[in-house]
Design a protein around this motif. Structure first.
Motif, PDB file in Angstrom:
ATOM      1  N   ALA A  14       0.836  -1.196   0.000  1.00  0.00           N
ATOM      2  CA  ALA A  14       0.000   0.000   0.000  1.00  0.00           C
ATOM      3  C   ALA A  14       0.869   1.244   0.000  1.00  0.00           C
ATOM      4  CB  ALA A  14      -0.928  -0.001   1.205  1.00  0.00           C
ATOM      5  N   PHE A  16       0.325   5.147   0.910  1.00  0.00           N
ATOM      6  CA  PHE A  16      -0.562   6.129   1.504  1.00  0.00           C
ATOM      7  C   PHE A  16       0.046   7.513   1.292  1.00  0.00           C
ATOM      8  CE2 PHE A  16      -1.207   2.192   3.950  1.00  0.00           C
ATOM      9  CZ  PHE A  16      -2.569   2.016   3.754  1.00  0.00           C
ATOM     10  N   THR A  54     -12.677   9.643  -8.373  1.00  0.00           N
ATOM     11  CA  THR A  54     -11.322   9.432  -7.842  1.00  0.00           C
ATOM     12  C   THR A  54     -10.246   9.389  -8.918  1.00  0.00           C
ATOM     13  OG1 THR A  54     -12.162   8.296  -5.871  1.00  0.00           O
ATOM     14  CG2 THR A  54      -9.870   7.877  -6.475  1.00  0.00           C
ATOM     15  N   HIS A 200      -7.265   1.901  -6.404  1.00  0.00           N
ATOM     16  CA  HIS A 200      -7.101   3.346  -6.210  1.00  0.00           C
ATOM     17  C   HIS A 200      -8.296   3.863  -5.426  1.00  0.00           C
ATOM     18  CE1 HIS A 200      -6.568   7.565  -8.240  1.00  0.00           C
ATOM     19  NE2 HIS A 200      -6.121   7.548  -7.009  1.00  0.00           N
ATOM     20  N   ILE A 201      -8.059   4.317  -4.202  1.00  0.00           N
ATOM     21  CA  ILE A 201      -9.151   4.746  -3.332  1.00  0.00           C
ATOM     22  C   ILE A 201      -8.792   6.061  -2.643  1.00  0.00           C
ATOM     23  CG2 ILE A 201     -10.175   2.482  -2.947  1.00  0.00           C
ATOM     24  CD1 ILE A 201      -8.562   2.215  -0.403  1.00  0.00           C
ATOM     25  N   LYS A 202      -9.835   6.751  -2.185  1.00  0.00           N
ATOM     26  CA  LYS A 202      -9.633   8.063  -1.563  1.00  0.00           C
ATOM     27  C   LYS A 202     -10.615   8.255  -0.423  1.00  0.00           C
ATOM     28  CE  LYS A 202     -11.198  11.776  -3.629  1.00  0.00           C
ATOM     29  NZ  LYS A 202     -11.365  12.902  -4.593  1.00  0.00           N
ATOM     30  N   LYS A 206     -13.127   5.102   2.869  1.00  0.00           N
ATOM     31  CA  LYS A 206     -12.649   3.941   2.121  1.00  0.00           C
ATOM     32  C   LYS A 206     -11.663   3.111   2.944  1.00  0.00           C
ATOM     33  CE  LYS A 206     -15.208   4.825  -1.342  1.00  0.00           C
ATOM     34  NZ  LYS A 206     -14.746   5.143  -2.693  1.00  0.00           N
ATOM     35  N   LEU A 207     -10.973   3.731   3.886  1.00  0.00           N
ATOM     36  CA  LEU A 207     -10.116   2.969   4.795  1.00  0.00           C
ATOM     37  C   LEU A 207     -10.967   2.084   5.697  1.00  0.00           C
ATOM     38  CD1 LEU A 207      -7.301   5.426   5.912  1.00  0.00           C
ATOM     39  CD2 LEU A 207      -7.164   3.568   4.247  1.00  0.00           C
ATOM     40  N   ILE A 235      -2.154  -1.075  -3.432  1.00  0.00           N
ATOM     41  CA  ILE A 235      -3.211  -0.150  -3.036  1.00  0.00           C
ATOM     42  C   ILE A 235      -2.650   1.264  -2.995  1.00  0.00           C
ATOM     43  CG2 ILE A 235      -4.838   0.463  -1.207  1.00  0.00           C
ATOM     44  CD1 ILE A 235      -4.754  -2.489  -0.314  1.00  0.00           C
ATOM     45  N   TRP A 237      -3.782   5.023  -1.828  1.00  0.00           N
ATOM     46  CA  TRP A 237      -4.802   5.765  -1.069  1.00  0.00           C
ATOM     47  C   TRP A 237      -4.357   7.183  -0.791  1.00  0.00           C
ATOM     48  CZ3 TRP A 237      -4.599   8.257   3.653  1.00  0.00           C
ATOM     49  CH2 TRP A 237      -5.832   8.675   4.185  1.00  0.00           C
ATOM     50  N   SER A 238      -5.335   8.083  -0.828  1.00  0.00           N
ATOM     51  CA  SER A 238      -5.088   9.472  -0.429  1.00  0.00           C
ATOM     52  C   SER A 238      -6.252   9.950   0.430  1.00  0.00           C
ATOM     53  CB  SER A 238      -4.941  10.381  -1.656  1.00  0.00           C
ATOM     54  OG  SER A 238      -6.182  10.482  -2.346  1.00  0.00           O
TER      55      SER A 238
END
Length: 239
Positions: A14, A16, A54, A200-202, A206-207, A235, A237-238
């Protein structure tokens, strides 16, 4: 920023980031590198992307990357059954955000075809994907707060078909009651066998969804994104 405390399965990594733009640039660099490696050994490379809000900065960043875009085949993991001018069209998003700058030379295979419903247009969709060779080289997925990815919605009556590893078709019509539009989605044999997969998640929500998905990994139909939480996944994430 402090890295979120999430226990990942073996082989899952991941990244971050501090903000969406930073993560978009990192993902674009990673995807471009993967496509270049594939193009060094094959005549074409395949890129499957997802829609939503996203990926917009990721699409913009990727569109400027230098590689032989004329040899890249781009398609979508899923699509709403709407015409391209509709604001809900993922194809419209990809054309306006990704298939520009250097990436304008790529070949795009849309999922939406003629037909009143996805079921009626299914044969045309399959014919339109004739150039999509498998295994897919690069797959970029998103994730909903219910744990869906692509159009694998937990409440879709067709979910068992789409998630069948032995599904004979590359696409499936999806009619989840929770959604106001019918959908078309790539199926398990296409999505789950990609050479490289990124999620790809934001956002903090989403966490929470990711933690829930990781807590009970065997219950695939309840949160279909669990099918991809395996070794090799990256993964991004932002906040």
């Amino acid at each position: 920023m402090k890295m979120p405390d999430i226990a990942l399965p073996p082989g899952v990594t991941a990244r971050f980031g501090e903000n969406p733009q930073q993560v978009a640039e990192e993902l674009a660099d990673t995807v471009a590198d993967a496509l270049r490696r594939r193009l060094a050994e094959a005549a074409e490379a395949t890129l499957v992307v997802s829609g939503g809000s996203t990926p917009r900065p990721f699409f913009a960043a990727l569109s400027r990357k230098e590689l032989d875009w004329a040899r890249v085949i781009v398609t979508l993991a899923d699509e709403r059954w709407v015409d391209e001018p509709d604001p809900a069209s993922n194809a419209g998003l990809v054309k306006s955000s990704l298939l520009r700058n250097r990436a304008a030379a790529a070949c795009f295979l849309p999922l939406k075809q003629e037909g009143e419903t996805p079921a009626q247009g299914l044969d045309a969709v399959k014919a339109g994907l004739a150039r999509l060779r498998t295994p897919v080289d690069v797959l970029v997925l998103g994730m909903g707060s219910d744990g869906h990815t692509a159009s694998w919605f937990p409440d879709a009556p067709e979910l068992s078909v789409a998630m069948d590893p032995a599904c004979p078709d590359p696409v499936a019509a999806m009619t989840p009651p929770s959604q106001d539009r019918a959908r078309i989605t790539l199926t398990w044999p296409v999505l789950c066998n990609a050479r490289f997969t990124a999620l790809h998640i934001k956002g903090a929500d989403k966490l929470v969804t990711l933690r829930t998905a990781l807590a009970h990994p065997a219950e695939l139909s309840a949160m279909p994104v669990r099918a991809f939480l395996k070794a090799g996944l990256q993964i991004f994430w932002s906040p």
